[in-house]
Design an enzyme around this catalytic site. Structure first.
Site, PDB file in Angstrom:
ATOM      1  N   ASP A 226       0.489  -2.403  -0.272  1.00 34.82           N
ATOM      2  CA  ASP A 226       0.805  -1.439  -1.948  1.00 34.82           C
ATOM      3  C   ASP A 226       1.076  -2.734  -3.091  1.00 34.82           C
ATOM      4  OD1 ASP A 226       1.619   1.204  -0.747  1.00 34.82           O
ATOM      5  OD2 ASP A 226       3.364   0.802   0.082  1.00 34.82           O
ATOM      6  N   GLU A 342       7.905   5.638  -0.115  1.00 39.35           N
ATOM      7  CA  GLU A 342       9.150   4.750   0.843  1.00 39.35           C
ATOM      8  C   GLU A 342      10.115   5.449   0.164  1.00 39.35           C
ATOM      9  OE1 GLU A 342       7.935   0.530  -0.981  1.00 39.35           O
ATOM     10  OE2 GLU A 342       6.904   0.237   0.684  1.00 39.35           O
TER      11      GLU A 342
END
Length: 446
Positions: A226, A342
């Protein structure tokens, strides 16, 4: 007025509150209903959303859906209704999109064509119904007819909703509606074009720098996929901003707690990103000192597990304190690495890694972030690396999937509106509800 009186009575009798998302009727549904005295108690809100941008911004309608199905489509109407239901406290949402005239649609959709969607919230489940109708008359006659039709069909679909909720055979349908509604809320997409997304998200960062007047982007680099992808997008954005004649730099920050176990991965990420500047700030001293001060100030720590939990959140927030300190000193925007997977699971620390000014990975699931990483040419070892938040001192490098209780493959499938196991579905939806406070603005008085 007979129809309006009847619908108002129905809403009141069934204790329903209404939200609308109107395109071709532009608020006429709410305006018509408001003609009835006392109807206000059953109206939550009304949105007039004409452009694709407003449909996406306020309701989460996917640009992919618009491109694939067209603005006048049941797919778009359904996502509009889902967004209206998710974003408000209503029990029922009405949405429409269509061509009132005087000209046909860009795809030659006939004048008078209107697509409707009705969405209901019943016992935690969402139920969606769609129709397409064509009305005759002038532009305003079509608009009024469409507004009245949307209201007229509300009781019919509400009764279907109640019947469906009472039937066990409808459980799967309700699950699909709930799954789709959550995906819309998180701007998730089933498929992406990686190169297009790279350019779109790079340009987003570049544009936000220009609009805000800030000259720096700041991001902590952990060595995971990420932050690697977000970091490379940031570097590409500042380079483009400089090509445009603006002043721009990207500062990548190393933020270890003591000795980082996967420091080599962070080094590889920085070698790939090639940031303008790298700051190395060890947060251990500040984190430990704060915890010690809390204990000295009266905080009682029950056991080692609770201490580890408290310290883990302190670590995440200290990292963000450091990034905002640099951004404040250098006129910068802090980049967040939150993505749809997430966000769905609330797997971030509130006001820690969840705090940022810009979030360029929003809407991407984990698989799609990896697709961007491969397209950008990131090292394969980083792209395929098993994710870990690495906040627990008692369990260093603990895998995200172990903490989540569900795999990223199942999370991605959920976000892509594909079928998942019953166990995965319940785990995901329960976690999504439990962590809603992390995604919301601070709670304020009614």
């Amino acid at each position: 007025m007979e129809l309006l009186d009847r619908i108002t009575d129905y809403l009141i009798d069934n204790e329903l509150t209404l939200a609308t998302a109107e395109s071709c009727t532009a608020g006429l549904i709410i305006s018509e209903l408001a003609r009835v005295p006392g109807s206000g108690q059953s109206i939550d809100c009304g949105l007039g959303v004409y452009s694709p941008q407003s449909k996406n911004r306020y309701l989460g309608v996917s640009f992919d859906t618009i491109e694939s199905h067209g603005l006048t489509s049941e797919a778009v109407a359904s996502e509009m209704a889902a967004g209206a239901l998710n974003n408000n406290d209503a029990d029922v949402a009405l949405a429409n999109t269509g061509i009132a005239g005087p000209n046909p649609g860009d795809d030659d959709t006939p004048i008078g064509t209107v697509c409707f969607a009705w969405a209901f919230r019943q016992n935690g489940d969402h139920h969606h119904y769609c129709e397409t109708r064509r009305f005759d008359g002038t532009r305003n006659e079509v608009r009024l007819a469409a507004a009245h039709y949307a209201l007229e069909r509300l009781p019919h679909y509400h009764r279907l909703c109640l019947e469906s909720a009472a039937k066990g055979s409808e459980e799967a349908r309700s699950r699909q509606a709930r799954q789709r509604a959550i995906g819309v809320q998180l701007h998730a997409r089933s498929e992406i074009d990686p190169q297009h997304e790279i350019e779109r998200r790079r340009d987003f960062l570049c544009r936000k720098m220009q609009e805000s007047g800030q000259t720096t982007l700041v991001l902590g680099i952990s060595g995971g996929v990420d932050s690697t992808v977000a970091g490379r997008l940031a570097q590409l954005a500042v380079e483009k901003r400089r090509e445009q004649g603006g002043q721009a730099r990207f500062i990548a920050m190393r933020l270890p707690y003591g000795v980082q176990q996967d420091a080599d991965d962070a080094d590889k990420a920085l070698d790939f990103i090639q940031p303008d500047d790298v700051f190395d700030v060890n947060i251990q001293g500040a984190s430990d000192t704060l915890l010690e001060s809390l204990v000295s100030g009266g905080l009682t720590i029950e056991d080692a597990g609770q201490r580890d939990f408290v310290l883990g959140n302190i670590k995440a927030r200290q990292r963000m304190v450091a990034q905002y300190a640099v951004a404040g000193a250098r006129g910068g925007l802090v980049i967040g690495t939150d993505q749809a997977a997430e966000a769905l699971m609330g797997f971030f620390t509130k006001y820690g890694d969840g705090a940022c000014d810009v979030a360029p990975l929003t809407g991407l699931n984990k698989r799609q972030v990896r697709q961007l990483g491969m397209q950008l040419g990131a090292p394969k070892a980083l792209v395929t690396k098993a994710p870990t938040a690495d906040l627990e001192s008692l369990a260093p490098q603990k895998l995200d999937e172990e903490a989540l209780g569900v795999s990223y493959e199942e999370i991605d499938a959920f976000l892509e509106n594909r079928e998942v196991s019953s166990q995965a579905f319940e785990t995901i939806v329960t976690t999504y509800r439990r962590t809603a406070h992390k995604r919301d603005l601070p709670i304020v008085p009614d």
